[in-house]
Design an enzyme around this catalytic site. Structure first.
Site, PDB file in Angstrom:
ATOM      1  N   ILE A 139     -11.687  29.983  39.041  1.00  0.00           N
ATOM      2  CA  ILE A 139     -12.377  29.348  39.930  1.00  0.00           C
ATOM      3  C   ILE A 139     -13.685  28.726  39.363  1.00  0.00           C
ATOM      4  O   ILE A 139     -14.403  29.584  38.664  1.00  0.00           O
ATOM      5  CB  ILE A 139     -12.724  30.646  41.075  1.00  0.00           C
ATOM      6  CG1 ILE A 139     -11.525  31.078  41.766  1.00  0.00           C
ATOM      7  CG2 ILE A 139     -13.529  29.841  42.068  1.00  0.00           C
ATOM      8  CD1 ILE A 139     -10.761  29.978  42.565  1.00  0.00           C
ATOM      9  N   LYS A 140     -13.955  27.600  39.627  1.00  0.00           N
ATOM     10  CA  LYS A 140     -15.431  26.900  38.989  1.00  0.00           C
ATOM     11  C   LYS A 140     -16.335  26.969  39.919  1.00  0.00           C
ATOM     12  O   LYS A 140     -16.334  26.889  41.017  1.00  0.00           O
ATOM     13  CB  LYS A 140     -14.949  25.526  38.687  1.00  0.00           C
ATOM     14  CG  LYS A 140     -14.079  25.103  37.441  1.00  0.00           C
ATOM     15  CD  LYS A 140     -13.800  23.561  37.360  1.00  0.00           C
ATOM     16  CE  LYS A 140     -14.951  22.969  36.702  1.00  0.00           C
ATOM     17  NZ  LYS A 140     -14.966  21.738  36.413  1.00  0.00           N
ATOM     18  N   ILE A 141     -17.376  27.658  39.242  1.00  0.00           N
ATOM     19  CA  ILE A 141     -18.564  27.875  40.196  1.00  0.00           C
ATOM     20  C   ILE A 141     -19.973  27.310  39.348  1.00  0.00           C
ATOM     21  O   ILE A 141     -19.923  27.799  37.945  1.00  0.00           O
ATOM     22  CB  ILE A 141     -18.984  29.585  40.227  1.00  0.00           C
ATOM     23  CG1 ILE A 141     -17.714  30.052  41.227  1.00  0.00           C
ATOM     24  CG2 ILE A 141     -20.372  29.736  40.791  1.00  0.00           C
ATOM     25  CD1 ILE A 141     -17.655  31.622  41.215  1.00  0.00           C
TER      26      ILE A 141
END
Length: 371
Positions: A139-141
């Protein structure tokens, strides 16, 4: 047979592709790049998805079904992007298994409009993790101030994270701290952290674009001599900090629990300045335990004429510090550069996300005709 990309991999640099599309998946192109170009991971972003969905008819059947079901635009985007990422995860599952979960990862970004909202970022990360339902998902944050506590929380819950939009050394250290704290919390909660992974996406070419424009305005010979040096120096000093922190007793204690180090990932590696070699942000950033995610043009360029002559980061720490000292001397404020780039990066991804929503809304409106 040795190739430039296989030599890069042998030097400890994981080769990832910075692109995804349903056409790439369905034609077998991604699988072919894994088989023939040493690709062991995939990253995506809103701009990539906007271009993919806006061209061709690969998405028309799913868009038709989403329209018939009355799904709103936001949920339609989640469904479409999650489907592509899930399929890419399946293509790369063999790499994931063979590497013990280190590579074979595919990244999906949270809605960039949430970049300054911790709670909603956490909720979105949980929803996307559930929706894709693959162990080799990232998951890209974004590494905004609000993103840092979100990173810690989702890591502590067992969600693997690609931290994106890192431009400066101070923020990079904060990202590592967020990761370490999350792993420590996961261990304290009794979680098995052996499959928990993370990369820290340190942006490269955008740094040169911003710094070089400032050097042009300064206009002195000393300023001109620093062209195209800031980004590589910045990334090299980031790796120096990575080595220091992940060589510490604190990390050793977590590694003993089965934790994997958060690898530096070099992002934005296409060359923006046409006067520079098209593989410069690959050739000059070679060190073990790193990832280089490339657009296909850069990937193919390196496959064609890239060269690996050994490590290019660790032997050049002193040169990198000298570049930073020289930049300060001519009047470039690196802290202001980093702040500007982060604001621009968040805004660009927000704009791309809005374009993506508009593209899907338009496609939903005409999906019956396009089917």
């Amino acid at each position: 047979m040795s190739t430039p990309l296989s030599e890069l991999s042998a030097a400890g640099v994981a080769v990832w592709l910075d692109d995804i599309s349903r056409q790439r998946l369905r034609t077998g192109n991604l699988a072919d790049l894994v088989a023939t170009r040493d690709v062991v991971g995939v990253t995506s972003n809103p701009t990539i998805f906007q271009k993919a969905i806006g061209s061709g008819d690969q998405y028309s059947e799913q868009l038709h079904d989403l329209k018939v079901r009355g799904v709103d635009v936001g949920e339609a985007v989640r469904a479409i992007t999650a489907a592509d990422v899930r399929e890419a995860c399946d293509v790369l599952r063999g790499v994931y298994d063979a590497s013990g979960g280190v590579d074979g990862r595919v990244s999906l970004e949270v809605d960039p409009r949430l970049a300054h909202d911790t709670e909603r970022t956490v909720a979105e990360a949980r929803a996307l993790w559930w929706l894709v339902d693959r162990p080799n998902l990232f998951i890209k944050i974004p590494a905004t101030l609000a993103g840092l506590p979100a990173i810690t929380r989702v890591i502590s819950e067992g969600i693997s994270v690609n931290v994106t939009l890192i431009f400066g050394l101070e923020r990079y250290e904060a990202v590592i701290e967020a990761f370490l704290t999350g792993v420590e919390q996961a261990v304290a909660a009794g979680r098995d952290v052996s499959d928990l992974a993370s990369v820290a996406s340190f942006f490269v070419s955008r740094v040169d674009s911003e710094v070089d424009s400032r050097l042009d305005k300064i206009g002195t010979p000393a300023a001109k001599a620093l062209h195209a040096k800031a980004a590589i120096a910045n990334a090299r000093l980031a790796y120096e900090r990575y080595e220091k922190i992940f060589g510490s007793p604190r990390w050793a204690a977590l590694a003993a629990q089965g934790a994997k180090a958060q690898r530096p990932l070099w992002a934005s590696t296409s060359t923006k300045d046409p006067s520079l070699p098209d593989t410069i942000y690959v050739t000059e950033l070679i060190a073990p335990g790193t990832v280089n995610t490339m657009p296909e043009a850069t990937l193919q360029a390196f496959a064609d004429h890239g060269s690996v002559s050994g490590e290019t980061i660790r032997p050049n720490y002193a040169d990198a510090r000298a570049v930073f000292a020289a930049l300060a001397t001519v009047g470039v404020d690196i802290d202001d550069v980093v702040e500007t780039l982060e604001a621009q990066g968040v805004q660009k991804f927000e704009d791309s996300w809005k374009q993506l929503l508009d593209t899907v809304a338009q496609q939903l409106g005409r999906s019956d005709a396009a089917r």
